[in-house]
Design a protein around this motif. Sequence first.
Motif, PDB file in Angstrom:
ATOM      1  N   ILE A 331       0.877  -1.106   0.056  1.00 26.66           N
ATOM      2  CA  ILE A 331       0.002  -0.013  -0.143  1.00 26.66           C
ATOM      3  C   ILE A 331       1.034   1.239   0.009  1.00 26.66           C
ATOM      4  O   ILE A 331       1.696   1.564   1.006  1.00 26.66           O
ATOM      5  N   PRO A 332       0.892   2.229  -1.052  1.00 23.63           N
ATOM      6  CA  PRO A 332       1.400   3.091  -1.065  1.00 23.63           C
ATOM      7  C   PRO A 332       1.130   4.405  -0.017  1.00 23.63           C
ATOM      8  O   PRO A 332       0.078   4.036   0.970  1.00 23.63           O
ATOM      9  N   LEU A 333       1.895   5.409   0.225  1.00 27.00           N
ATOM     10  CA  LEU A 333       1.625   6.427   1.104  1.00 27.00           C
ATOM     11  C   LEU A 333       0.151   7.070   1.106  1.00 27.00           C
ATOM     12  O   LEU A 333      -0.506   7.468   1.963  1.00 27.00           O
ATOM     13  N   HIS A 334      -0.065   7.169  -0.343  1.00 29.95           N
ATOM     14  CA  HIS A 334      -1.379   7.885  -0.643  1.00 29.95           C
ATOM     15  C   HIS A 334      -2.640   6.871  -0.053  1.00 29.95           C
ATOM     16  O   HIS A 334      -3.493   7.389   0.528  1.00 29.95           O
ATOM     17  N   GLY A 335      -2.441   5.549  -0.124  1.00 30.88           N
ATOM     18  CA  GLY A 335      -3.508   4.812   0.486  1.00 30.88           C
ATOM     19  C   GLY A 335      -3.382   4.603   1.919  1.00 30.88           C
ATOM     20  O   GLY A 335      -4.643   4.895   2.522  1.00 30.88           O
ATOM     21  N   VAL A 336      -2.224   4.956   2.661  1.00 32.76           N
ATOM     22  CA  VAL A 336      -2.328   5.057   4.044  1.00 32.76           C
ATOM     23  C   VAL A 336      -3.032   6.362   4.582  1.00 32.76           C
ATOM     24  O   VAL A 336      -3.999   6.407   5.333  1.00 32.76           O
ATOM     25  N   ALA A 337      -2.705   7.352   3.765  1.00 38.04           N
ATOM     26  CA  ALA A 337      -3.219   8.770   4.080  1.00 38.04           C
ATOM     27  C   ALA A 337      -4.602   8.781   3.899  1.00 38.04           C
ATOM     28  O   ALA A 337      -5.653   9.403   4.849  1.00 38.04           O
ATOM     29  N   THR A 338      -5.143   8.198   2.712  1.00 40.56           N
ATOM     30  CA  THR A 338      -6.508   8.038   2.533  1.00 40.56           C
ATOM     31  C   THR A 338      -7.428   7.331   3.663  1.00 40.56           C
ATOM     32  O   THR A 338      -8.738   7.638   3.903  1.00 40.56           O
ATOM     33  N   VAL A 350      -0.336  16.877   9.853  1.00 43.52           N
ATOM     34  CA  VAL A 350       0.191  15.383   9.276  1.00 43.52           C
ATOM     35  C   VAL A 350       1.415  15.707   8.691  1.00 43.52           C
ATOM     36  O   VAL A 350       1.617  16.167   7.592  1.00 43.52           O
ATOM     37  N   ILE A 351       2.467  14.841   8.955  1.00 51.39           N
ATOM     38  CA  ILE A 351       3.776  14.837   8.472  1.00 51.39           C
ATOM     39  C   ILE A 351       4.210  13.643   7.840  1.00 51.39           C
ATOM     40  O   ILE A 351       4.175  12.530   8.446  1.00 51.39           O
ATOM     41  N   MET A 352       4.057  13.705   6.311  1.00 51.03           N
ATOM     42  CA  MET A 352       4.471  12.438   5.942  1.00 51.03           C
ATOM     43  C   MET A 352       5.934  12.078   5.467  1.00 51.03           C
ATOM     44  O   MET A 352       6.607  13.045   4.984  1.00 51.03           O
ATOM     45  N   VAL A 353       6.437  10.993   5.497  1.00 50.10           N
ATOM     46  CA  VAL A 353       7.770  10.552   5.435  1.00 50.10           C
ATOM     47  C   VAL A 353       7.872   9.695   4.279  1.00 50.10           C
ATOM     48  O   VAL A 353       7.353   8.548   4.296  1.00 50.10           O
ATOM     49  N   THR A 354       8.478  10.192   3.173  1.00 52.43           N
ATOM     50  CA  THR A 354       8.584   9.037   2.116  1.00 52.43           C
ATOM     51  C   THR A 354       9.825   9.401   1.171  1.00 52.43           C
ATOM     52  O   THR A 354      10.228  10.719   1.055  1.00 52.43           O
ATOM     53  N   SER A 355      10.103   8.371   0.234  1.00 58.71           N
ATOM     54  CA  SER A 355      10.920   8.698  -0.994  1.00 58.71           C
ATOM     55  C   SER A 355      10.349   8.525  -2.088  1.00 58.71           C
ATOM     56  O   SER A 355      10.893   8.360  -2.986  1.00 58.71           O
ATOM     57  N   ALA A 356       8.880   8.410  -1.886  1.00 57.46           N
ATOM     58  CA  ALA A 356       8.292   8.502  -3.565  1.00 57.46           C
ATOM     59  C   ALA A 356       8.326   9.763  -4.264  1.00 57.46           C
ATOM     60  O   ALA A 356       8.384  10.932  -3.703  1.00 57.46           O
ATOM     61  N   THR A 357       8.457   9.641  -5.533  1.00 56.64           N
ATOM     62  CA  THR A 357       8.606  10.777  -6.450  1.00 56.64           C
ATOM     63  C   THR A 357       7.326  11.029  -7.315  1.00 56.64           C
ATOM     64  O   THR A 357       7.385  11.659  -8.307  1.00 56.64           O
ATOM     65  N   ASP A 358       6.263  10.145  -7.334  1.00 51.19           N
ATOM     66  CA  ASP A 358       5.085  10.184  -8.209  1.00 51.19           C
ATOM     67  C   ASP A 358       4.028  11.230  -7.853  1.00 51.19           C
ATOM     68  O   ASP A 358       4.172  11.915  -6.734  1.00 51.19           O
ATOM     69  N   ALA A 359       3.255  11.607  -8.671  1.00 49.43           N
ATOM     70  CA  ALA A 359       2.354  12.642  -8.673  1.00 49.43           C
ATOM     71  C   ALA A 359       1.576  12.187  -7.380  1.00 49.43           C
ATOM     72  O   ALA A 359       0.484  13.414  -6.701  1.00 49.43           O
ATOM     73  N   SER A 360       1.187  11.065  -6.886  1.00 49.11           N
ATOM     74  CA  SER A 360       0.129  10.751  -5.936  1.00 49.11           C
ATOM     75  C   SER A 360       0.539  11.422  -4.608  1.00 49.11           C
ATOM     76  O   SER A 360      -0.506  11.683  -3.852  1.00 49.11           O
ATOM     77  N   LEU A 361       1.676  12.046  -4.470  1.00 51.55           N
ATOM     78  CA  LEU A 361       2.073  12.435  -3.324  1.00 51.55           C
ATOM     79  C   LEU A 361       1.737  13.977  -3.264  1.00 51.55           C
ATOM     80  O   LEU A 361       0.881  14.365  -2.286  1.00 51.55           O
ATOM     81  N   SER A 362       1.434  14.511  -4.300  1.00 56.28           N
ATOM     82  CA  SER A 362       0.849  15.814  -4.374  1.00 56.28           C
ATOM     83  C   SER A 362      -0.618  15.796  -4.225  1.00 56.28           C
ATOM     84  O   SER A 362      -1.507  16.547  -3.562  1.00 56.28           O
ATOM     85  N   THR A 364      -2.153  13.474  -2.544  1.00 62.35           N
ATOM     86  CA  THR A 364      -2.209  13.279  -1.089  1.00 62.35           C
ATOM     87  C   THR A 364      -2.353  14.444  -0.408  1.00 62.35           C
ATOM     88  O   THR A 364      -3.099  14.593   0.665  1.00 62.35           O
ATOM     89  N   ALA A 365      -1.309  15.222  -0.615  1.00 62.43           N
ATOM     90  CA  ALA A 365      -1.339  16.540   0.217  1.00 62.43           C
ATOM     91  C   ALA A 365      -2.651  17.663  -0.221  1.00 62.43           C
ATOM     92  O   ALA A 365      -3.250  18.119   0.778  1.00 62.43           O
ATOM     93  N   ASP A 366      -3.222  17.499  -1.374  1.00 59.87           N
ATOM     94  CA  ASP A 366      -4.592  18.203  -1.734  1.00 59.87           C
ATOM     95  C   ASP A 366      -5.655  17.821  -0.761  1.00 59.87           C
ATOM     96  O   ASP A 366      -6.539  18.325  -0.380  1.00 59.87           O
ATOM     97  N   THR A 367      -5.602  16.235  -0.953  1.00 54.76           N
ATOM     98  CA  THR A 367      -6.501  15.763  -0.157  1.00 54.76           C
ATOM     99  C   THR A 367      -6.693  16.008   1.523  1.00 54.76           C
ATOM    100  O   THR A 367      -7.450  16.279   1.996  1.00 54.76           O
ATOM    101  N   LEU A 368      -5.420  16.212   1.978  1.00 59.42           N
ATOM    102  CA  LEU A 368      -5.371  16.529   3.425  1.00 59.42           C
ATOM    103  C   LEU A 368      -5.624  17.875   3.468  1.00 59.42           C
ATOM    104  O   LEU A 368      -6.353  18.502   4.619  1.00 59.42           O
TER     105      LEU A 368
END
Length: 437
Positions: A331-338, A350-362, A364-368
């Motif tokens: 499960i990627p970070l986006h799934g955990v945050a959702t 909400v502090i997210m710690v990740t090495s992901a570089t795909d667009a799902s991180l942004s 996730t930030a928008d969702t929060l």
Amino acid sequence: MKIRPTFWAIVFIAACGSLGALFTGLDVYYRLIYLSGLLLILGAIWTIFATRGLAIARKGRGQRQEMGQVFEERYEVTNNWRILRLWIEIRDHSDLPGNAGSRFFSWIGGREKRTYTVYTVLRKRGEYSLGPTEIISNDPFGLFAKSVKFEGRTKLLVLPQVVDLDELALPAGLLPGGKALRRKTTEVTPYAAGVREYAPGDSLSRIHWRSTARRDQLMVKEFEEDPQTDVWILLDGSAESRFWIDEPIEIEHLDRFQLLKKRRNFSLPNDTFEYGVSAAASVGRYFLKKNQTVGFASSGQASVVLPPERGERQLGKLLEMLAFIRPEGRIPLHGVATLQAGHIPRGSTVIMVTSATDASLSITADTLLMRHMQPAVILIDPESFGDTRSIANIQAQLINRGVPTVVLKKDQSIKEALQNGFSWKREQTKFNYPTVT
């Protein structure tokens, strides 16, 4: 009792002597047979008693330590019999990486005790067994070998490396604090909601003595939550976002004079996830030391959630949880945050710690942000570890959204990065996103 290769050499000599005696009848072949048989008998008897009366004890200093620290363990070998031991070998079968507990000893006298100390630099998180320990000995002729195992009952828990942070350079809107929400809690907070009758299990420190005296029965205080004090740490434990280079841990025989040098030169493994774990642990301790409520969620080899609480006990639970997490999640970070967004109060950091570089991180930030939470991102740069992925695009997207973002690179000081490295677009630190319920 095990048979060593020398045994078969003596058997071969005895067989050759038998053939020679059979065909020639010379006395020298009979003497060779007698000598070989005598060696086998004496070797077997000697080996039977070789390890009897031997005992070993292991005593470690501290059973909970952090990565980078030096674990000190004392071994004590005792010969309880009066028989001289020509030599013994001590083999340490502990699963602690880099442990150098194996030794050779010779000429151990009767009732003699030998001790030695082993120093191990802790380079890997997890729980390790200090044992079993095996003592091996054989006869003087090297024909047989015998061993005895002493099971280890002691465990060593290696916690992640934690950096002591003085401050976090986050915008004022992200700092914890706010007005009380009228929601009851079992914890003691600065917001008293009222009183109620005493119930079995209530702490005596919560008794409101004025109300007790007025009503002539025990009354206890009730408290309300302060949702703005919630800090959630989301750690990306997916295998897809991780990058590492497997470096074998070598066994080192350290002495006291090498300890300070080893601790000073210690660096985290070449693994993006280890840097993320250390950053999450450091941020968690920073807010808990400020008496903030901290929660944690991740999806490594299993999905784990630590409900938000305060105090040293919460810090202990957080570090123990981080000690066992493995980056094997699907499960990627986006799934955990959702999954967790519906359980996190509005206004929480909400502090997210990740090495992901795909667009799902942004995303996730928008969702929060749309849920009126305050996200911040700790980006572990995989390119500095040797990966081909670049964080430039995702970093720019997050900063343009006003999301505080810090980039952590290999061999960079975690303390310096977290204290001084957060960047965000200051004119967009406040957002007017539509409300999502």
